[in-house]
Design a protein around this motif. Structure first.
Motif, mmCIF file in Angstrom:
data_model
loop_
_atom_site.group_PDB
_atom_site.id
_atom_site.type_symbol
_atom_site.label_atom_id
_atom_site.label_comp_id
_atom_site.label_asym_id
_atom_site.label_seq_id
_atom_site.Cartn_x
_atom_site.Cartn_y
_atom_site.Cartn_z
ATOM 1 N N PHE A 45 88.261 121.652 -11.109
ATOM 2 C CA PHE A 45 87.559 120.614 -11.102
ATOM 3 C C PHE A 45 87.953 119.329 -10.296
ATOM 4 C CE2 PHE A 45 85.500 121.236 -15.481
ATOM 5 C CZ PHE A 45 84.433 121.737 -14.670
ATOM 6 N N ASN A 46 89.638 120.006 -10.130
ATOM 7 C CA ASN A 46 90.772 118.609 -10.076
ATOM 8 C C ASN A 46 91.192 119.384 -8.230
ATOM 9 O OD1 ASN A 46 91.164 117.372 -11.781
ATOM 10 N ND2 ASN A 46 93.070 119.301 -12.605
ATOM 11 N N SER A 47 90.613 120.914 -8.457
ATOM 12 C CA SER A 47 90.902 121.770 -6.672
ATOM 13 C C SER A 47 89.897 120.772 -5.950
ATOM 14 C CB SER A 47 90.581 122.911 -6.590
ATOM 15 O OG SER A 47 90.775 123.347 -5.082
ATOM 16 N N ILE A 48 88.680 120.921 -6.683
ATOM 17 C CA ILE A 48 87.400 120.635 -5.668
ATOM 18 C C ILE A 48 87.348 118.504 -5.793
ATOM 19 C CG2 ILE A 48 85.270 120.046 -5.720
ATOM 20 C CD1 ILE A 48 85.508 123.547 -6.944
ATOM 21 N N GLY A 152 80.285 123.136 1.531
ATOM 22 C CA GLY A 152 80.664 124.043 -0.878
ATOM 23 C C GLY A 152 81.352 125.355 -0.896
ATOM 24 N N SER A 153 80.607 126.135 0.000
ATOM 25 C CA SER A 153 80.927 127.521 -0.724
ATOM 26 C C SER A 153 82.527 127.624 -0.045
ATOM 27 C CB SER A 153 80.423 128.779 0.510
ATOM 28 O OG SER A 153 79.234 128.284 -0.578
ATOM 29 N N LEU A 154 83.039 126.963 0.961
ATOM 30 C CA LEU A 154 84.832 126.910 1.424
ATOM 31 C C LEU A 154 85.746 125.744 -0.265
ATOM 32 C CD1 LEU A 154 86.873 127.955 3.432
ATOM 33 C CD2 LEU A 154 86.388 125.642 4.405
ATOM 34 N N GLY A 155 85.182 125.177 -0.103
ATOM 35 C CA GLY A 155 86.265 124.645 -1.785
ATOM 36 C C GLY A 155 85.708 125.560 -2.185
ATOM 37 N N ALA A 156 85.060 126.119 -3.010
ATOM 38 C CA ALA A 156 84.651 127.202 -3.812
ATOM 39 C C ALA A 156 86.356 127.688 -3.642
ATOM 40 C CB ALA A 156 83.561 127.762 -4.048
ATOM 41 N N ALA A 157 86.014 128.824 -2.817
ATOM 42 C CA ALA A 157 86.803 129.830 -1.996
ATOM 43 C C ALA A 157 88.830 129.383 -2.099
ATOM 44 C CB ALA A 157 86.814 130.575 -0.466
ATOM 45 N N ILE A 158 88.421 127.618 -1.798
ATOM 46 C CA ILE A 158 90.354 127.651 -1.615
ATOM 47 C C ILE A 158 90.682 126.800 -3.451
ATOM 48 C CG2 ILE A 158 91.287 125.328 -1.745
ATOM 49 C CD1 ILE A 158 89.605 125.079 1.868
ATOM 50 N N ALA A 159 89.903 126.883 -4.288
ATOM 51 C CA ALA A 159 89.837 126.608 -5.871
ATOM 52 C C ALA A 159 90.472 128.030 -6.416
ATOM 53 C CB ALA A 159 88.717 125.452 -6.444
ATOM 54 N N ILE A 160 89.917 129.136 -5.804
ATOM 55 C CA ILE A 160 90.455 129.992 -6.361
ATOM 56 C C ILE A 160 91.735 130.367 -5.650
ATOM 57 C CG2 ILE A 160 89.705 132.617 -6.154
ATOM 58 C CD1 ILE A 160 88.239 130.544 -7.961
ATOM 59 N N LYS A 161 91.343 130.021 -4.138
ATOM 60 C CA LYS A 161 92.675 130.501 -4.102
ATOM 61 C C LYS A 161 93.922 129.667 -4.208
ATOM 62 C CE LYS A 161 96.109 129.236 -0.653
ATOM 63 N NZ LYS A 161 96.952 127.680 -0.612
ATOM 64 N N LEU A 441 79.458 119.814 -3.978
ATOM 65 C CA LEU A 441 80.515 119.682 -4.899
ATOM 66 C C LEU A 441 80.061 120.075 -6.181
ATOM 67 C CD1 LEU A 441 82.477 115.687 -3.734
ATOM 68 C CD2 LEU A 441 82.870 118.104 -3.236
ATOM 69 N N HIS A 442 78.786 119.988 -6.523
ATOM 70 C CA HIS A 442 78.612 120.639 -7.511
ATOM 71 C C HIS A 442 78.201 121.891 -7.616
ATOM 72 C CE1 HIS A 442 77.020 119.755 -11.962
ATOM 73 N NE2 HIS A 442 76.398 120.967 -11.980
ATOM 74 N N ALA A 443 77.944 122.176 -6.402
ATOM 75 C CA ALA A 443 77.730 124.123 -6.223
ATOM 76 C C ALA A 443 79.359 124.430 -6.267
ATOM 77 C CB ALA A 443 77.364 123.820 -5.042
ATOM 78 N N SER A 444 79.812 124.022 -5.526
ATOM 79 C CA SER A 444 81.283 124.777 -5.127
ATOM 80 C C SER A 444 82.279 124.831 -6.624
ATOM 81 C CB SER A 444 82.104 123.262 -4.820
ATOM 82 O OG SER A 444 82.296 122.929 -3.545
ATOM 83 N N LYS A 445 81.545 123.994 -7.138
ATOM 84 C CA LYS A 445 82.015 123.830 -8.628
ATOM 85 C C LYS A 445 81.952 125.130 -9.557
ATOM 86 C CE LYS A 445 83.890 118.982 -9.864
ATOM 87 N NZ LYS A 445 83.414 117.657 -10.189
ATOM 88 N N ALA A 446 80.736 124.960 -9.280
ATOM 89 C CA ALA A 446 79.585 126.187 -10.531
ATOM 90 C C ALA A 446 79.977 127.627 -10.054
ATOM 91 C CB ALA A 446 78.219 125.974 -10.770
#
Length: 491
Positions: A45-48, A152-161, A441-446
């Motif tokens: 959550f913090n990352s996104i 949105g997908s890039l946001g998820a990838a960055i959070a995992i990175k 942003l919701h999709a990024s988190k999920a």
């Protein structure tokens, strides 16, 4: 005599004590595990949130550019540059497509990827207004929300990175920049290139009118071009010297339209006449149309495709012209993964519904009013995981081809009002303002939460992969594209 019951009582006590200790240890471990998961989710959550303004800006830039199939040079670069800026190793121009790329971070297993699309649709340019108002007359627009999809997908990838970088999880994350989903289906060539061969699980999302773990398939599809070649002549002075290619085209489409009554309800057929002749006083010597056939299963689609190809010969014979049929591309139906859907469902329930302001709800209701839909506003309610239908409705996606080559998990997130006509100005309007941004942003988190669950639990990865293998069975994937490179210069 008294020693027996006392000994028995001691044994019972010790047995119960052991059970209580085991229960206590299990409780501690479970609490620790939940605490660890909760901490990681908070990191996500913090990352996104930290990247949210940049992700929104990226989405809006791509929305404004509205670049169509294989022309998404600036949109692709924006995403690739932000991935590079955030520590990913980026390979551009993969699979002979200048706008396709792969961004990678980490090492070892599991390897989990996430898809990002960014192409727009022609002819539906729109301002961020709830009434039809083109931003650029006749221009393109993001009527499928792909500006949100990629960011949105890039946001998820960055959070995992960032989780991998901090040592809280281990493995490899990949972000696939995938062009031309709306026309030629770029992912087919990326699959042919083997880009998912080392991936364990793939994650994808799509803008929608509801928020749900997507456990429905899509429609298989095949596109092909039909050309007729005749003889030109003066349409009044000597039409008997002509052989009309447009006659053949009309005879062909008439045959297709009569055929509609005799196909199964799951079948869809569409065509677009691209050239029916240039002027009225010439018997046309050339005509061309783009033909598309769909069904809920590739096995049902293919016989219909073969039949409508045969009709081209019949039309050519009737008009006494020559003809040519050329395959453009075809895509598989999506292979559903309910085990992955259950993981995504759990994370959607943790996140809860998206909250909207009064202004956003009013915007949504105005769009519904203008498009003659019930004015119900936005819908982000989290419903129970749905049953998977054997024959779903809806559209097609080249995510289907990815899903036949790697275990795939999908989610849809609300970015437009209920009942909104998709591929229309109304979706474009929402994708450039806060309704779309919130959904993105919701999709990024999920997605990031679901990916982190997989990184933390090998058994979940095995479960998802085993279902993929079971559903795929003995099917041998064959890419439905002609020989040669992708048609990047055919636009």
């Amino acid at each position: 005599f008294l020693k027996i019951p006392i000994l028995y009582i001691k044994l019972i006590f010790m047995k119960n004590l052991s059970f209580i200790c085991l229960l206590f240890i299990f409780s501690i471990n479970q609490t620790f595990s939940q605490s660890k998961t909760s901490d990681i989710n908070q990191d996500i959550f913090n990352s996104i949130e930290r990247h949210s303004s940049n992700l929104i800006n990226i989405s809006d830039e791509i929305w404004n550019l509205a670049e169509t199939a294989f022309n998404e040079h600036k949109s692709s670069k924006i995403l690739a540059d932000y991935a590079t800026e955030n520590g990913f190793s980026v390979e551009m121009g993969v699979a002979d497509m200048p706008t396709a790329f792969v961004a990678t971070y980490g090492k070892g297993k599991p390897v989990i990827s996430v898809l990002g699309e960014f192409d727009a649709l022609p002819g539906i340019s729109q301002e961020t207004k709830p009434t039809k108002s083109p931003l650029v007359e006749g221009g393109a627009g993001h009527g499928c929300g792909h500006n949100l999809f990629g960011a949105g997908s890039l946001g998820a990838a960055i959070a995992i990175k960032e989780l991998i970088e901090s040592g809280k999880i281990s493995g490899t994350v990949k972000f696939f920049g995938t062009p031309s989903e709306e026309k030629y289906f770029g992912k087919i060539w990326m699959v042919k290139e083997g880009l998912w061969d080392d991936v364990d699980v793939n994650i994808s999302w799509h803008p929608a009118a509801q928020t749900e773990a997507d456990v429905q398939s899509s429609l298989a599809l095949i596109d092909f071009k039909i050309e007729f070649f005749g003889q030109a002549a003066h349409a009044s002075m000597d039409p008997w010297n002509g052989r009309s290619a447009s006659d053949a085209l009309e005879l062909y489409t008439t045959g297709v339209n009569y055929y509609r009554e005799h196909v199964k309800p799951t079948v869809r057929m569409h065509y677009h006449i691209q050239d029916g002749g240039q002027v009225v006083n010439v018997v046309p010597d050339y005509s061309k149309l783009w033909m598309r056939v769909r069904d809920t299963k590739r096995s049902g689609m293919y016989p219909v495709y073969e039949r409508v190809v045969e009709m081209a010969e019949g039309a050519a014979i009737l008009a006494n012209v020559d003809y040519k049929v050329s395959l453009i591309s075809g895509i598989y139906e999506t292979l559903v993964n309910r085990a992955g859907g259950a993981i995504m469902q759990n994370n959607l329930e943790i996140l809860g519904p998206i909250e909207y302001s009064k202004e956003e709800i009013a915007f949504a209701k105005k769009i519904q009013e203008v498009t003659s839909k019930p004015q119900d506003g936005m819908d982000s309610e989290i419903r129970p995981l749905m049953d998977t239908r054997e024959h779903p409705g809806g559209g097609s996606t080249d995510v289907g081809d990815v899903s036949w080559n790697v275990a795939n998990i999908n989610v849809g997130v609300a970015t437009a009002p209920i009942g909104t006509p998709w591929h229309s100005w109304a979706v474009v309007a929402c994708g450039g303002m806060s309704i779309g941004h919130k959904g993105m942003l919701h999709a990024s988190k999920a997605m990031a939460m679901t990916m982190s669950d997989l990184y933390q639990n090998d058994e979940l990865v095995k479960k998802v992969k085993n279902e993929y293998l079971e559903r795929k069975g003995n099917e041998i994937y064959v890419a439905m594209v002609p020989d040669g490179p992708p048609p990047v210069n055919d636009n």
